[in-house]
Design an enzyme around this catalytic site. Sequence first.
Site, PDB file in Angstrom:
ATOM      1  N   ASP A 298     -61.376 -10.915 -37.339  1.00 24.79           N
ATOM      2  CA  ASP A 298     -60.186 -11.579 -36.827  1.00 24.79           C
ATOM      3  C   ASP A 298     -60.629 -12.902 -36.198  1.00 24.79           C
ATOM      4  O   ASP A 298     -61.797 -13.092 -35.881  1.00 24.79           O
ATOM      5  CB  ASP A 298     -59.479 -10.694 -35.806  1.00 24.79           C
ATOM      6  N   GLU A 498     -49.203 -12.144 -29.365  1.00 21.56           N
ATOM      7  CA  GLU A 498     -50.510 -11.720 -28.885  1.00 21.56           C
ATOM      8  C   GLU A 498     -50.592 -11.724 -27.356  1.00 21.56           C
ATOM      9  O   GLU A 498     -49.635 -11.380 -26.671  1.00 21.56           O
ATOM     10  CB  GLU A 498     -51.610 -12.567 -29.534  1.00 21.56           C
TER      11      GLU A 498
END
Length: 571
Positions: A298, A498
């Site tokens: 990621d 997020e």
Amino acid sequence: MTERDLTVTPDLWPEIKVPALDPAIEARIDDIMSKMTLEQKVGQVIQADSDSVTPEEVKQYWLGSVLSGGSSAPGDDAFAPMDAWIAAADAYWEASVDPEGVEIAIPIIWGIDAVHGHANLAGATIFPHNIGLGAANDPDLIEDIARITAEELIVSGHDWTFAPTIATPRDDRWGRTYEGYSERPEIVRAYAARIVYGLQGRPDTDGFLGDGRVISSAKHYVGDGGTLDGIDQGETQATEQQMIDIHAQGYFSALEAGVQTVMSSFSSWQGRKMHGHKALLTDLLKTHWQFDGVVVGDWDGHGQLPDASTTDCPDALMAGLDMYMAPGSWKGLHASLLGHLQSGRITLHRLDDAVRRILRLKFRAGLFDAPKPSSRISGSPLRLLGSQDHADLAAEAVRKSAVLLKNSDRLLPLNPAGTILVSGSGADDLGMACGGWTLSWQGGRLDSRDYPHAETVLTGIHRIVRTAGGKVLHRPDGRFRRRPDVAIHVFGERPYAEFRGDLSTLDDRSVYRRDAEILQRLRGAGIPTLAIFLSGRPLWINPELNAATAFVAAFLPGTSAGALADLIFAP
């Protein structure tokens, strides 16, 4: 903590049957790898962001992949049109297959976060975020949504979506709660396979990764929904049995469905970041489960390992990461990986295994035999992108996702023939309806003109009420001169994504105080009121719930938010 201190007991974990290797593909990989230079092999294990790499650099460094992050788009236009996307896809592809200077050239794959439809592209169909789809509890619907998302991705030249997110959120303070389908592991498990089927097709069939299909990525492996206090990228608080029973259920079905890539999580378990967790990446995933696809990182997550940086992290590759997601750090990473190969810190055996997996993925996706991206589109792109059929499916998903929490005095369904007051900040705000990961990482500031088939809640109400001969009064502050028969107040969270959406408490009165006042004022005036709540998670909204006559949790419905009107006015 040393690797010997990490505890994973493979015998505790279930056996998984994954699709078998194709000997013909393996033979072609052998031939290609015999012709690759060391620099080419290093290039294959790196993925750069399109905002930080040019087609010329893709060729120069033989990079294996490009991604477009949440706010990345071709050129300087965050809302770049479809033509710009497909032109960029062609440019990257043509650079990657240019044979100048090498014995063999290898096509690139282009990935993107299409997490609720192709949400980076103006004009695409934006489906409800996952939390709403989980409330629908309809696996057939989920597969259809994934199939349509794949079709729209092809239109812009993409090969790969970083989806599905199969986290099992356990603390709603987590800023990524809405990316998970459910806190119930059985729903996550049922959905995971169907999403993979919708995106990739079914293994061992002619349609697998064929026309109209894209590569899927199960993420974020593993346990990202269980971090302490819901802190994004934090430490997952779970025993090994809890990891099996709660957090890994979606991976069992996704792997058996043939998912081709798995994305490593930012989070930690047993004090070790997932990007460096050899026990989970290699011993469990690759050895015990025989996963033969690609483990991708990621966004610069490898840089969070001890004694590492975003441009220097050999430990991630040795732990089992196959492709570094190195958006702007790719060039320095390429140089350091070559240096670690020369010093022996990285073994050629591990590098070759990673490259083999990446080439296998590209063969399975048909990329070695495919034409340039613009030539892969069958039919009219405008017909495929944001079509009415796709909007109709999104509307069905909106209706199935909404949850009725209260219906005092049998207020619902409403009579559309009367005078309807519509209030609240969310009534005509497409950005609030879509949430984060929509045209930009954090979402918001959407223009309905970018989505020809879009309906806000307000436009959906107008459509029905006008047909019935009623009247709509749109007053965001809820004040009126002509007394309405009923009021609809639409409110909720502002968009986020997020860690920026992490909360310390689910009781954030600073956000909703004005909404409670409006609802209480309407109640005091004797106006029956329906409250529609737009949010990425359950929150403490007792004052609003108590003040409203009826209450619907609509989550984040997307560009077909107007379908809520079909639901609340249904006969």
